[in-house]
Design a protein around this motif. Sequence first.
Motif, mmCIF file in Angstrom:
data_model
loop_
_atom_site.group_PDB
_atom_site.id
_atom_site.type_symbol
_atom_site.label_atom_id
_atom_site.label_comp_id
_atom_site.label_asym_id
_atom_site.label_seq_id
_atom_site.Cartn_x
_atom_site.Cartn_y
_atom_site.Cartn_z
ATOM 1 N N ALA A 1 0.831 -1.208 0.000
ATOM 2 C CA ALA A 1 0.000 0.000 0.000
ATOM 3 C C ALA A 1 0.864 1.256 0.000
ATOM 4 C CB ALA A 1 -0.932 -0.013 1.208
ATOM 5 N N SER A 2 1.968 1.212 0.747
ATOM 6 C CA SER A 2 2.893 2.345 0.768
ATOM 7 C C SER A 2 3.475 2.598 -0.617
ATOM 8 C CB SER A 2 4.022 2.070 1.770
ATOM 9 O OG SER A 2 5.035 3.034 1.673
ATOM 10 N N LEU A 3 3.899 1.542 -1.291
ATOM 11 C CA LEU A 3 4.457 1.690 -2.631
ATOM 12 C C LEU A 3 3.396 2.166 -3.622
ATOM 13 C CD1 LEU A 3 6.640 -1.530 -2.657
ATOM 14 C CD2 LEU A 3 7.481 0.825 -2.579
ATOM 15 N N GLU A 4 2.176 1.693 -3.454
ATOM 16 C CA GLU A 4 1.083 2.139 -4.319
ATOM 17 C C GLU A 4 0.852 3.634 -4.143
ATOM 18 O OE1 GLU A 4 -3.663 1.117 -5.085
ATOM 19 O OE2 GLU A 4 -2.526 0.026 -3.567
ATOM 20 N N THR A 5 0.894 4.111 -2.895
ATOM 21 C CA THR A 5 0.718 5.533 -2.625
ATOM 22 C C THR A 5 1.834 6.344 -3.254
ATOM 23 O OG1 THR A 5 -0.423 5.065 -0.543
ATOM 24 C CG2 THR A 5 0.495 7.277 -0.808
ATOM 25 N N ARG A 6 3.046 5.841 -3.171
ATOM 26 C CA ARG A 6 4.177 6.575 -3.740
ATOM 27 C C ARG A 6 4.000 6.826 -5.229
ATOM 28 N NH1 ARG A 6 9.982 4.910 -1.179
ATOM 29 N NH2 ARG A 6 9.335 4.553 0.968
ATOM 30 N N SER A 7 3.321 5.924 -5.910
ATOM 31 C CA SER A 7 3.141 6.067 -7.350
ATOM 32 C C SER A 7 2.315 7.295 -7.704
ATOM 33 C CB SER A 7 2.479 4.810 -7.928
ATOM 34 O OG SER A 7 3.322 3.691 -7.757
ATOM 35 N N TYR B 1 2.759 10.227 -6.302
ATOM 36 C CA TYR B 1 3.575 11.414 -6.103
ATOM 37 C C TYR B 1 4.424 11.700 -7.337
ATOM 38 C CZ TYR B 1 2.483 10.653 -1.139
ATOM 39 O OH TYR B 1 1.847 10.459 0.058
ATOM 40 N N ASP B 2 4.875 12.946 -7.454
ATOM 41 C CA ASP B 2 5.743 13.258 -8.588
ATOM 42 C C ASP B 2 7.148 12.699 -8.352
ATOM 43 O OD1 ASP B 2 7.283 15.048 -7.044
ATOM 44 O OD2 ASP B 2 6.102 16.780 -7.681
ATOM 45 N N SER B 3 7.990 12.821 -9.375
ATOM 46 C CA SER B 3 9.278 12.130 -9.343
ATOM 47 C C SER B 3 10.184 12.641 -8.231
ATOM 48 C CB SER B 3 9.983 12.269 -10.696
ATOM 49 O OG SER B 3 10.194 13.639 -11.008
ATOM 50 N N GLN B 4 10.129 13.929 -7.915
ATOM 51 C CA GLN B 4 10.998 14.457 -6.869
ATOM 52 C C GLN B 4 10.601 13.935 -5.492
ATOM 53 O OE1 GLN B 4 10.936 18.790 -7.642
ATOM 54 N NE2 GLN B 4 13.149 18.613 -7.869
ATOM 55 N N VAL B 5 9.291 13.854 -5.246
ATOM 56 C CA VAL B 5 8.839 13.314 -3.962
ATOM 57 C C VAL B 5 9.185 11.828 -3.878
ATOM 58 C CG1 VAL B 5 6.849 12.901 -2.468
ATOM 59 C CG2 VAL B 5 7.008 15.031 -3.755
ATOM 60 N N GLN B 6 9.039 11.102 -4.973
ATOM 61 C CA GLN B 6 9.423 9.689 -4.989
ATOM 62 C C GLN B 6 10.910 9.534 -4.682
ATOM 63 O OE1 GLN B 6 8.223 7.629 -8.546
ATOM 64 N NE2 GLN B 6 6.097 8.271 -8.375
ATOM 65 N N GLU B 7 11.740 10.414 -5.244
ATOM 66 C CA GLU B 7 13.177 10.348 -4.959
ATOM 67 C C GLU B 7 13.450 10.641 -3.488
ATOM 68 O OE1 GLU B 7 17.487 12.278 -6.267
ATOM 69 O OE2 GLU B 7 15.633 13.113 -7.092
ATOM 70 N N LEU B 8 12.762 11.646 -2.940
ATOM 71 C CA LEU B 8 12.923 11.971 -1.521
ATOM 72 C C LEU B 8 12.617 10.765 -0.646
ATOM 73 C CD1 LEU B 8 13.205 14.094 0.834
ATOM 74 C CD2 LEU B 8 10.735 14.420 0.601
ATOM 75 N N LEU B 9 11.521 10.093 -0.927
ATOM 76 C CA LEU B 9 11.114 8.952 -0.110
ATOM 77 C C LEU B 9 12.060 7.768 -0.304
ATOM 78 C CD1 LEU B 9 7.255 9.223 -0.616
ATOM 79 C CD2 LEU B 9 8.557 9.822 1.433
ATOM 80 N N ALA B 10 12.518 7.542 -1.532
ATOM 81 C CA ALA B 10 13.448 6.440 -1.782
ATOM 82 C C ALA B 10 14.773 6.671 -1.063
ATOM 83 C CB ALA B 10 13.675 6.274 -3.290
ATOM 84 N N LEU B 11 15.283 7.892 -1.138
ATOM 85 C CA LEU B 11 16.540 8.195 -0.447
ATOM 86 C C LEU B 11 16.361 8.122 1.061
ATOM 87 C CD1 LEU B 11 17.931 11.162 -2.585
ATOM 88 C CD2 LEU B 11 18.596 8.756 -2.664
ATOM 89 N N SER B 12 15.208 8.548 1.546
ATOM 90 C CA SER B 12 14.931 8.447 2.978
ATOM 91 C C SER B 12 14.903 6.994 3.425
ATOM 92 C CB SER B 12 13.588 9.121 3.303
ATOM 93 O OG SER B 12 13.628 10.504 3.040
ATOM 94 N N SER B 13 14.396 6.114 2.563
ATOM 95 C CA SER B 13 14.383 4.685 2.877
ATOM 96 C C SER B 13 15.802 4.153 3.005
ATOM 97 C CB SER B 13 13.630 3.905 1.788
ATOM 98 O OG SER B 13 12.274 4.269 1.731
ATOM 99 N N LYS B 14 16.670 4.559 2.090
ATOM 100 C CA LYS B 14 18.067 4.117 2.155
ATOM 101 C C LYS B 14 18.744 4.643 3.418
ATOM 102 C CE LYS B 14 18.664 3.848 -2.863
ATOM 103 N NZ LYS B 14 19.420 4.303 -4.041
ATOM 104 N N LYS B 15 18.521 5.905 3.711
ATOM 105 C CA LYS B 15 19.132 6.524 4.888
ATOM 106 C C LYS B 15 18.707 5.797 6.162
ATOM 107 C CE LYS B 15 19.706 11.142 6.967
ATOM 108 N NZ LYS B 15 19.121 10.995 8.307
ATOM 109 N N ALA B 16 17.411 5.515 6.268
ATOM 110 C CA ALA B 16 16.914 4.845 7.465
ATOM 111 C C ALA B 16 17.427 3.417 7.575
ATOM 112 C CB ALA B 16 15.385 4.852 7.456
#
Length: 207
Positions: free
Chosen positions: A113-119, A121-136
């Motif tokens: 569901a989280s990944l579905e929600t990410r879809s 969002y625009d590309s910059q928000v998707q990048e923010l969330l992906a990088l945040s996932s790596k950082k965490a």
Amino acid sequence: MSDEPTVLIVDDEHAITDLHARWLEDSYEVRKAYNGTEALETIDEDVDIVLLDRRMPDRSGQEVLDEIREQAFDCRVAMVTAVEPDFDILELGFDAYICKPVSDPEQLREIVASLETRSTYDSQVQELLALSSKKAALEERKESDELSKNEDYTELETRLASLRNELSSTAMELDDDDLRAEFHGRNDSGSKLMKSAEGGDASESRD
């Protein structure tokens, strides 16, 4: 044709692939692949989400992920793997990194569901969330001094700060409920993911 999102589950352990498929099949159109080669034969433009094992005997999850991105399939990809994250994950183009085992059906549904929600969002928000996932993921398993000495991790922090500045107006619309829906309960680092995306210092809470 089904209106449900399509999830491709890729894992060379047949029992895990089949179990995860059963957990999702009531809410999603599910496809299964038992190795990397089969995954690349199965994926197409209709696939919305990929749950991808990292270590497989024929083609690794990294190779599959690289091919997915090279072919520009518009799908979100979560690495669902027993491989502990290391700094090499900073080079991978996934959206989320989930450590196995995924313990129950609800946890897996929340991930999807989280990944579905990410879809949405625009590309910059998707990048923010992906990088945040790596950082965490890294902060969950690395000491702060090790993180601070790694140039790639420092570049990650710099890029995240830049994205937050660029997205300041959009981020105002991503309220706490949005972030909580993204990260709550996905894995042990869920709270760190939310802090990281909000701009907090997740490392402060690390033991």
